[in-house]
Motif scaffolding. Structure first.
Motif, PDB file in Angstrom:
ATOM      1  N   ALA A  18      51.453  45.906  82.203  1.00 51.11           N
ATOM      2  CA  ALA A  18      52.131  45.791  80.907  1.00 51.11           C
ATOM      3  C   ALA A  18      53.312  44.833  81.017  1.00 51.11           C
ATOM      4  CB  ALA A  18      52.612  47.163  80.446  1.00 51.11           C
ATOM      5  N   GLU A  19      53.657  44.214  79.901  1.00 52.50           N
ATOM      6  CA  GLU A  19      54.798  43.303  79.877  1.00 52.50           C
ATOM      7  C   GLU A  19      56.093  44.088  79.645  1.00 52.50           C
ATOM      8  OE1 GLU A  19      53.941  40.380  76.872  1.00 52.50           O
ATOM      9  OE2 GLU A  19      52.818  39.129  78.306  1.00 52.50           O
ATOM     10  N   ILE A  20      57.090  43.844  80.488  1.00 51.13           N
ATOM     11  CA  ILE A  20      58.378  44.517  80.397  1.00 51.13           C
ATOM     12  C   ILE A  20      59.465  43.451  80.232  1.00 51.13           C
ATOM     13  CG2 ILE A  20      60.027  46.064  81.502  1.00 51.13           C
ATOM     14  CD1 ILE A  20      57.376  47.421  80.797  1.00 51.13           C
ATOM     15  N   ALA A  21      60.237  43.553  79.161  1.00 43.82           N
ATOM     16  CA  ALA A  21      61.311  42.594  78.905  1.00 43.82           C
ATOM     17  C   ALA A  21      62.567  43.014  79.666  1.00 43.82           C
ATOM     18  CB  ALA A  21      61.604  42.512  77.409  1.00 43.82           C
ATOM     19  N   VAL A  22      63.262  42.013  80.209  1.00 43.54           N
ATOM     20  CA  VAL A  22      64.466  42.260  81.003  1.00 43.54           C
ATOM     21  C   VAL A  22      65.557  41.299  80.555  1.00 43.54           C
ATOM     22  CG1 VAL A  22      65.443  42.384  83.328  1.00 43.54           C
ATOM     23  CG2 VAL A  22      63.007  42.836  82.978  1.00 43.54           C
ATOM     24  N   ALA A  23      66.759  41.829  80.354  1.00 39.93           N
ATOM     25  CA  ALA A  23      67.940  40.997  80.124  1.00 39.93           C
ATOM     26  C   ALA A  23      68.765  41.011  81.402  1.00 39.93           C
ATOM     27  CB  ALA A  23      68.765  41.545  78.960  1.00 39.93           C
ATOM     28  N   ARG A  24      69.286  39.831  81.798  1.00 41.12           N
ATOM     29  CA  ARG A  24      70.045  39.761  83.048  1.00 41.12           C
ATOM     30  C   ARG A  24      71.308  38.936  82.870  1.00 41.12           C
ATOM     31  NH1 ARG A  24      67.568  38.659  89.115  1.00 41.12           N
ATOM     32  NH2 ARG A  24      69.250  39.711  90.242  1.00 41.12           N
ATOM     33  N   TRP A  25      72.410  39.525  83.354  1.00 43.67           N
ATOM     34  CA  TRP A  25      73.709  38.874  83.365  1.00 43.67           C
ATOM     35  C   TRP A  25      74.048  38.618  84.832  1.00 43.67           C
ATOM     36  CZ3 TRP A  25      72.150  42.903  80.400  1.00 43.67           C
ATOM     37  CH2 TRP A  25      72.338  42.831  79.007  1.00 43.67           C
ATOM     38  N   CYS A  62      62.496  49.563  78.121  1.00 43.74           N
ATOM     39  CA  CYS A  62      61.406  50.454  78.516  1.00 43.74           C
ATOM     40  C   CYS A  62      60.214  50.242  77.591  1.00 43.74           C
ATOM     41  CB  CYS A  62      61.860  51.907  78.448  1.00 43.74           C
ATOM     42  SG  CYS A  62      63.081  52.360  79.697  1.00 43.74           S
ATOM     43  N   ARG A  63      59.031  50.426  78.126  1.00 47.44           N
ATOM     44  CA  ARG A  63      57.836  50.178  77.301  1.00 47.44           C
ATOM     45  C   ARG A  63      57.896  51.010  76.020  1.00 47.44           C
ATOM     46  NH1 ARG A  63      52.517  51.101  80.300  1.00 47.44           N
ATOM     47  NH2 ARG A  63      53.598  50.021  81.953  1.00 47.44           N
ATOM     48  N   GLY A  64      57.455  50.365  74.944  1.00 48.26           N
ATOM     49  CA  GLY A  64      57.565  50.966  73.624  1.00 48.26           C
ATOM     50  C   GLY A  64      58.792  50.513  72.871  1.00 48.26           C
ATOM     51  N   ARG A  65      59.704  49.781  73.558  1.00 52.16           N
ATOM     52  CA  ARG A  65      60.950  49.346  72.925  1.00 52.16           C
ATOM     53  C   ARG A  65      61.121  47.832  73.078  1.00 52.16           C
ATOM     54  NH1 ARG A  65      60.321  54.509  75.423  1.00 52.16           N
ATOM     55  NH2 ARG A  65      61.756  55.975  74.468  1.00 52.16           N
ATOM     56  N   GLY A  66      62.025  47.301  72.254  1.00 51.38           N
ATOM     57  CA  GLY A  66      62.396  45.898  72.382  1.00 51.38           C
ATOM     58  C   GLY A  66      61.199  44.973  72.370  1.00 51.38           C
ATOM     59  N   ARG A  67      61.174  44.049  73.336  1.00 49.37           N
ATOM     60  CA  ARG A  67      60.069  43.099  73.439  1.00 49.37           C
ATOM     61  C   ARG A  67      59.056  43.508  74.498  1.00 49.37           C
ATOM     62  NH1 ARG A  67      64.358  39.134  72.352  1.00 49.37           N
ATOM     63  NH2 ARG A  67      63.983  38.251  70.288  1.00 49.37           N
ATOM     64  N   SER A  68      59.203  44.700  75.050  1.00 55.83           N
ATOM     65  CA  SER A  68      58.231  45.181  76.025  1.00 55.83           C
ATOM     66  C   SER A  68      56.943  45.619  75.342  1.00 55.83           C
ATOM     67  CB  SER A  68      58.813  46.352  76.822  1.00 55.83           C
ATOM     68  OG  SER A  68      59.802  45.908  77.722  1.00 55.83           O
ATOM     69  N   SER A  69      55.906  45.778  76.154  1.00 54.11           N
ATOM     70  CA  SER A  69      54.609  46.220  75.655  1.00 54.11           C
ATOM     71  C   SER A  69      54.721  47.559  74.946  1.00 54.11           C
ATOM     72  CB  SER A  69      53.635  46.338  76.830  1.00 54.11           C
ATOM     73  OG  SER A  69      52.450  46.981  76.427  1.00 54.11           O
TER      74      SER A  69
END
Length: 293
Positions: A18-25, A62-69
């Motif tokens: 599954a695709e998981i979106a990550v933001a990184r600073w 987490c999956r189901g949220r944001g731009r994740s699968s």
């Protein structure tokens, strides 16, 4: 107006493809790997990352949220497996895991699977459930406890300002939504058919909520924790009316399972503004910096 620290976003592959979106600073200190609450996403940590300006901070959707699968399965174990895959892709071998609300439970599940990858744990107003009241189902408790936040999944909004006004008319944000809150809420919704609707769906929320309420399993995971744990309580409660999420009884239950827990409190924040406000994020950042010394 407070300037929010810039970040990079990428999509990585989770535990089952599954695709998981990550933001990184990025930063020289750390890393901190962060997991959000039940109906939230990675931008919940934009304020904290801004206040911890020297730290390498990564936060997942987490999956189901944001731009994740949006594909199932959901649940704490699945999110923990996804988190391990994200850390592999980001080449983060070990990290301090920071969880807010449900994210604290994911952090506990991740530690149970991968204790060697965790330097320290930070639970922000979460990590252990209160006992389910007699004859109350998980579904009933979800509706009665989080109805304000479930609404966004059940209606649409004509504009971002209308969405902000919805929250500012609740006790949770009675003082208004500031820069850190706006960054979070701006990512909450997406345009479809000329209206704004939530990026999070009810299926993942319901599944994860059931796992959060698994008193015995959550407790067993905590019994194995051998790294330092910082538990941060929001004394304003869930909605700002003193309805504590981490009650004295919950704090005691965590301390019985993790004897070396450090407990800190943020008096002037509720469960949401503890991260989604400038004052709350500043307070949490100070506590984390002291904990990491």
């Amino acid at each position: 107006m407070t300037e929010v620290r810039r970040f990079a976003e990428r999509i990585v592959i989770g535990a089952d493809g599954a695709e998981i979106a990550v933001a990184r600073w990025p930063g020289a200190k750390g890393p901190l790997v962060c997991v959000h609450g039940l109906t939230s996403h990675s931008r919940a940590f934009a304020g904290l990352a801004t206040e911890l300006a020297d730290y390498d901070v990564a936060a997942v959707d987490c999956r189901g949220r944001g731009r994740s699968s949006k594909q199932a399965p959901y649940g704490l174990e699945q999110h923990a497996a996804d988190l391990a895959a994200v850390m592999d892709t980001l080449e983060i071998d070990t990290a301090t895991i920071v969880g807010h609300s449900m994210g604290s439970y994911v952090a506990g599940a991740f530690y149970a699977r991968h204790p060697q990858r965790v330097r320290r744990l930070v639970f922000v107003d979460g990590g252990f459930p209160r006992q389910l009241p007699s004859k109350v189902t998980p579904e009933d408790l979800l509706e009665s406890t989080l109805s304000v936040f479930l609404t966004k999944m059940r209606r649409t909004f004509a504009s971002f300002e209308e969405y902000l006004a919805y929250y500012e008319n609740t006790p949770v944000y009675s003082d208004g939504v500031d820069a850190y809150g706006r960054v979070h809420f701006a990512y909450d919704l997406v345009y479809r058919d000329d209206v704004l609707e939530a990026r999070v769906g009810e299926a993942c929320v319901a599944a994860d909520w059931r796992d959060v309420l698994d008193h015995d399993l959550v407790g067993k995971r905590l019994e194995g924790v051998a790294v330092p744990l910082l538990l941060i309580r929001a004394l304003g409660g869930l909605t700002g009316s003193g309805d504590l999420v981490v009650t004295d009884e919950v704090t005691k239950a965590i301390a019985e399972r993790v004897p070396h827990v450090q407990v800190a409190e943020v008096p002037d924040a509720n469960h949401h503004t503890i991260l989604l406000s400038v004052a709350g994020a500043q307070a949490v950042a100070r506590l984390i910096e002291e904990f990491l010394k």
